[in-house]
Design an enzyme around this catalytic site. Structure first.
Site, short mmCIF file in Angstrom:
data_model
loop_
_atom_site.label_atom_id
_atom_site.label_comp_id
_atom_site.label_asym_id
_atom_site.label_seq_id
_atom_site.Cartn_x
_atom_site.Cartn_y
_atom_site.Cartn_z
N GLY A 73 -1.44 11.36 -3.34
CA GLY A 73 -0.95 12.35 -2.64
C GLY A 73 -0.01 11.78 -1.57
O GLY A 73 0.61 10.94 -1.50
N SER A 74 0.07 12.53 -0.35
CA SER A 74 1.12 12.32 0.67
C SER A 74 0.63 11.12 1.54
O SER A 74 -0.76 10.51 1.37
CB SER A 74 1.29 13.28 1.81
OG SER A 74 -0.03 13.56 2.49
N THR A 75 1.52 10.32 2.08
CA THR A 75 1.11 8.99 2.95
C THR A 75 0.01 9.50 4.06
O THR A 75 -0.42 8.79 4.47
CB THR A 75 2.50 8.41 3.50
OG1 THR A 75 3.23 8.02 2.19
CG2 THR A 75 2.17 7.22 4.35
N GLY A 128 -3.14 10.02 2.77
CA GLY A 128 -3.70 8.47 2.61
C GLY A 128 -4.47 7.76 3.86
O GLY A 128 -5.30 7.30 3.86
N GLU A 143 -1.88 6.28 -4.29
CA GLU A 143 -0.52 6.24 -4.69
C GLU A 143 -0.15 7.54 -3.80
O GLU A 143 -0.26 8.50 -3.78
CB GLU A 143 -0.57 6.98 -6.15
CG GLU A 143 -1.13 6.05 -7.21
CD GLU A 143 -0.44 4.87 -7.61
OE1 GLU A 143 0.86 4.76 -7.16
OE2 GLU A 143 -0.76 3.98 -8.48
N CYS A 189 6.69 12.01 -7.68
CA CYS A 189 6.48 11.03 -6.71
C CYS A 189 7.65 9.98 -6.93
O CYS A 189 8.23 9.64 -5.91
CB CYS A 189 5.18 10.24 -6.77
SG CYS A 189 4.59 9.80 -8.45
#
Ligand code: NAD
Length: 468
Positions: free
Chosen positions: A221-223, A226, A243, A277
């Site tokens: 998913g998104s940073t 994360g 990821e 991504c």
């Protein structure tokens, strides 16, 4: 089984469920069960109970079950692809919904059959040690909405193969297709080895991440999310594969044949209507070929049909949700004031609310928002360069590093440039092409840990040394 029969097996009723819209039309497709953190606790407890027997079944036994699950996915491929197309928006045709469902079977088979034998680390007459790989326990799999089935399988397949049980938390935007996939797989797996939990909101993901009995989290998913996952695992010390987001650069060297690379550039940037991504998200083109590359790319892009994913021939679809549409529109509106619109640049309102035209904007620079921020949609910024050193520095200047690509007629020269790019994968003359035998993962703030192949199996295993 028809698509609606598949849906009926997994959906909640209209009173208790959450309506899930068709990404292209906004019509309700079905109703996702609403679950809570208490449901996570229940799912983890069941998965924990089921895990020892699944591990004891051994590699051979698990392989049989996983291969049967892969066959079942193939047998239901068309109805899964149709549901995915409606929920996610990606067309059936092109490298989209049918392709994604096909990849699920492929990756599942690969994980099921890839061997991970104990390794003798030292055996010199005095010291002896072997490295073994056991199961970790319960794996939590939290996924995004862009490739919900394929990414789900990337998380689930190696985890099950290594003897873990898995609790899955699909994106709240695309729960139905993931539920359908798991329903099909579960007909061939022991009870509670693979459990879906569907989020009513993000609390469910957060509970899974911090649950004391979760040993490992596979997160895509998104940073920003994360970072929250890392914080949430401070208590349970769960292992992490992250990821995260990317902003992949492509560097076109001056020796290319523009017509020969145009289609590869197009799919590198616009696969899944840019919601990928590891898509090409900023393109650096050498001065010598700048105009010709842009013209060739725009020619290819202009011919690619966009529309409702269920209609034959379309290869581009809508943005999956209004929030993502707004991000793309904001970035493109800004870029239009800074650069030159080569193609598109406007919402494709005639097709539906979430559609945005295939957009190429040239003459942009580092620092422009469409260059520096992850657009995650059908809008490619192009930047001119004249010294390859500058292009390398530009490619490396952001804090993310998922993928990158170098385009050249001289493979040796391209590899020299590739070696200097800080990305988890650098492709030569393509972008984003994946293979189950080739490890995949990000560097810098695009995450850590690798998926696929032996590296991916080790990432969901407990390393145990036997020495003496
Ligand atoms: P997101 O981070 O918003 O959501 C991903 C998942 O995390 C969802 O299931 C969501 O419900 C869950 N979640 C949200 N908050 C949470 C929390 N606090 N704790 C636990 N779970 C939580 O990402 P998205 O918008 O679904 O996906 C788009 C992003 O994902 C893009 O940045 C894209 O680049 C990235 N992505 C990366 C890869 C990769 O392989 N690196 C692949 C696909 C997408």
């Amino acid at each position: 089984m028809s698509e609606s029969a598949l849906l009926d097996r997994i959906q909640a009723d209209a009173l208790t469920g959450r309506a899930i819209p068709d990404a292209a039309t906004g019509e309700t497709i079905g109703f996702a069960p609403e679950q809570t953190p208490a449901d996570v606790d229940d799912a983890v407890a069941r998965a924990r109970t089921a895990q020892p027997a699944w591990e004891t079944l051994g590699h051979e036994g698990r392989r049989e079950a996983l291969l049967a699950a892969a066959d079942a996915i193939d047998a239901h491929a068309e109805e899964l692809a149709r549901l995915l197309s409606r929920e996610q928006g990606k067309p059936l045709d092109g490298p989209n919904a049918r392709f994604e469902v096909g990849a699920c079977g492929m990756w599942l088979r690969d994980a099921a059959t890839t061997a991970l034998e104990p390794e003798v680390i030292i055996d010199d007459g005095e010291a002896y040690a072997e490295q073994h790989y056991g199961a970790l326990g319960v794996v939590g799999a939290i996924g995004p909405w862009n490739w919900p089935l394929m990414i789900g399988i990337w998380q689930i397949a190696p985890s099950l193969r290594m003897g873990n049980t898995v609790v899955v938390k699909p994106s709240e935007y695309t729960p139905l297709s993931v539920l359908a996939l798991l329903d099909i797989m579960n007909a061939h797996l022991p009870a509670d080895v693979l459990i879906p939990v569907v989020s009513g909101d993000r609390e469910v993901g957060a509970r899974l991440a911090s649950h004391p009995d979760v040993a490992k989290l596979m997160f895509t998913g998104s940073t920003a999310t994360g970072r929250k996952i890392i914080e949430a695992t401070g208590g349970n010390l769960a292992r992490l594969t992250l990821e995260l987001g990317g902003n992949d650069a492509g560097i076109v060297l001056p020796d290319v044949d523009p017509a020969a690379i145009a289609e590869g550039l197009f799919w590198g940037a616009f696969i899944n209507t840019g919601q990928t991504c590891a898509a090409l998200k900023r393109l650096y083109v050498h001065d010598d070929v700048y105009d010709d590359v842009i013209e060739a790319l725009a020619d290819v892009a202009a011919q690619m049909p966009m529309g409702n994913g269920l209609e034959d021939g379309n290869v581009l679809g809508p943005l999956q949700n209004a929030k993502q549409f707004d991000i793309v529109k904001r970035l493109v509106d800004d870029a239009k004031t800074r650069g030159r619109v080569v193609l598109g640049g406007e919402p494709a309102s005639d097709l539906g609310a979430n559609f945005f035209q295939t957009t190429i904007i040239a003459d942009l620079q580092d620092g422009d928002p469409l260059v520096d921020e992850e657009q995650f949609g059908p809008a490619l910024p192009i930047i001119r360069y004249s010294d390859v050193e500058d292009a390398i520095a530009s490619a490396n200047r952001l804090d993310v590093g998922l993928g990158a690509s170098v385009w050249s007629s001289d493979r040796g020269r391209a590899i020299e440039v590739a070696k200097r790019l800080r990305a988890g994968t650098t492709w030569i003359n393509s972008h984003g092409t994946l293979h189950p035998k080739v490890p995949f993962g990000g560097v810098k703030q695009s995450g850590y840990g690798q998926e696929f192949s032996v590296a991916g199996l080790k990432a969901v295993a407990e390393p145990r040394v036997i020495s003496g």
